[in-house]
Design an enzyme around this catalytic site. Structure first.
Site, mmCIF file in Angstrom:
data_model
loop_
_atom_site.group_PDB
_atom_site.id
_atom_site.type_symbol
_atom_site.label_atom_id
_atom_site.label_comp_id
_atom_site.label_asym_id
_atom_site.label_seq_id
_atom_site.Cartn_x
_atom_site.Cartn_y
_atom_site.Cartn_z
ATOM 1 N N GLU A 1 90.637 56.671 73.192
ATOM 2 C CA GLU A 1 89.531 55.746 72.920
ATOM 3 C C GLU A 1 89.347 54.849 74.134
ATOM 4 O OE1 GLU A 1 88.169 53.211 69.120
ATOM 5 O OE2 GLU A 1 89.991 52.426 70.066
ATOM 6 N N TYR B 1 80.826 52.930 74.617
ATOM 7 C CA TYR B 1 82.018 53.285 73.831
ATOM 8 C C TYR B 1 82.168 54.795 73.854
ATOM 9 C CZ TYR B 1 85.014 54.283 69.831
ATOM 10 O OH TYR B 1 86.017 54.750 69.034
#
Length: 396
Positions: free
Chosen positions: A206, A118
């Site tokens: 993101e 992530y």
């Protein structure tokens, strides 16, 4: 401004971030053609078929499928296009899917295991610095990771005066447990991602997940990009990325009149000048037993046209049982707003819900007199207490 995954990946690719080869499609036929083209370019025998909406959690809602043949690509495309996709971010109403992204499969076999990470970049408002947040737990809900295993989330603050430093990129790659080719690839990935974030004037990048492929390439398998509305004047080409079908129709209409409008779920509509006063007005509504139906800031240049537009937008919500107009006359004159209320009321016609107008500041008394003398069914107030009491009365 939110943009689609494929649009975000196009921006990333322009800055050297590796992304899978993908083509947008709006029908099963286009999806089939896209899959064939991608196969010719990459040699892939698997494809990702991904719904394009402004919401996360698409996979859990059935909006992402892995196809292992051209026929499956066509089949999944037919199932996803036109579906009402419900995720934890869309709410129960869901969103209709108008287009899909066909991408090459990147979970192919090789000498190394495929890994998911992530990574996001955003502004840390407490420090006034950009922050890179990253984790080895990619492909998962980052909020859940933060709650259950916060030790697996790393953060790197970037000094805006000097920008991202080489040692910071190396530190990120090291904390993700990488070595060799993948280590070097991640350094390049982080550098390119940060440059894309800064130079595109984004408020959020993101990537979940960032993929380490079996041949140790680092790729952005997904992308969520928010662009700063205030910087769009520097990026005229980004204005074309706005998808109005993904936005609330009332918010789109409000933007045409330069109104700052956000729809909420309450029963009392509010029209205010100034964001701070709008927040205070919403508190007043709550304390009076009502629930705000919207946030609407008409700004410091309110006139009859903007007031009428605000009226019409609020009245489109069937849940609204009253409207509170709360104006502080600093730059804007209260009598001008009052005249706008009267004109809008007459132009719209039959308004069957109570309207409360609270005016304070420049020409407040003159504005109140205009309202009182109009003969319209409008309640006027000067103090916040008067407005609150009237809201309480009409809500009951």
């Amino acid at each position: 401004m939110n943009i689609h995954e494929y649009q975000g990946k196009a921006i990333l690719s322009n800055y050297g971030v590796q992304v899978p080869v993908g083509i947008i499609a709006k029908s099963s036929k286009e999806a089939r053609s896209a899959a064939i083209t991608i196969q010719q370019k990459t040699g892939t025998d698997t494809w990702a078929v991904k719904a394009q909406i402004h919401a996360g959690g698409r996979g859990k809602g059935g909006g992402v499928k892995i196809a292992r043949s051209i026929a499956e690509v066509e089949k999944y495309a037919g199932e996803i296009i036109g579906m009402n996709l419900v995720t934890h971010q869309t709410g129960p109403a869901g969103k209709e899917v108008h287009k899909i992204l066909i991408e090459q499969g990147i979970y192919y076999p090789g000498d190394h295991p495929v890994e998911e990470y992530y990574m996001s970049i955003l502004l840390n408002r407490q420090t006034g610095r950009n922050i890179i947040m990253y984790s080895t737990e990619g492909g998962m809900d980052i909020e859940a990771v933060a709650k259950k295993t916060p030790n697996l989330i790393f953060k790197e603050d970037i000094d805006p005066g000097i920008g991202l430093q080489a040692f910071q990129s190396r530190k990120i790659a090291f904390n993700l447990g990488l070595s060799g080719k993948a280590f070097k690839q991640m350094i390049q990935f982080v550098d390119s991602l940060y440059r894309a974030y800064v130079e595109s004037d984004a408020s959020l990048f993101e990537i979940n997940p960032v993929i380490k492929t079996s041949d140790e390439l680092i790729m952005a398998a997904d992308s969520k990009v928010n662009l700063d509305d205030n910087a769009l004047s520097r990026h005229q080409d980004y204005l074309e990325l706005r998808d109005l079908t993904e936005e609330d129709p009332t918010e789109v209409e409000a933007s045409k009149y330069d109104l700052n409008f956000i729809k909420l779920d309450g029963n009392v509509g509010c029209m205010v000048n100034g964001a701070g006063l709008a927040m205070a007005t919403m508190d007043i509504i709550k304390l009076s037993g009502g629930h705000p139906a919207n946030f609407l800031d008409v700004g410091g240049t309110a006139n009859a046209q903007t007031v009428e537009a605000g009226f019409r937008i609020i009245l489109k919500d069937p849940n609204v049982s009253a409207i509170l107009i709360n104006i502080f006359g600093g730059i804007v004159r209260c009598d001008r707003v009052a005249q706008g209320v009267v004109d809008a009321y007459n132009a719209i016609g039959d308004i069957r819900i109570p309207v409360i107008v609270r005016l304070q500041g420049t020409n407040a008394e003159e504005g109140k007199k205009l309202i009182d003398d109009s003969g319209l069914s409008v309640h006027s107030a000067i103090s916040l207490k008067e407005a609150a009491d009237l809201v309480k009365e009409v809500v009951k």
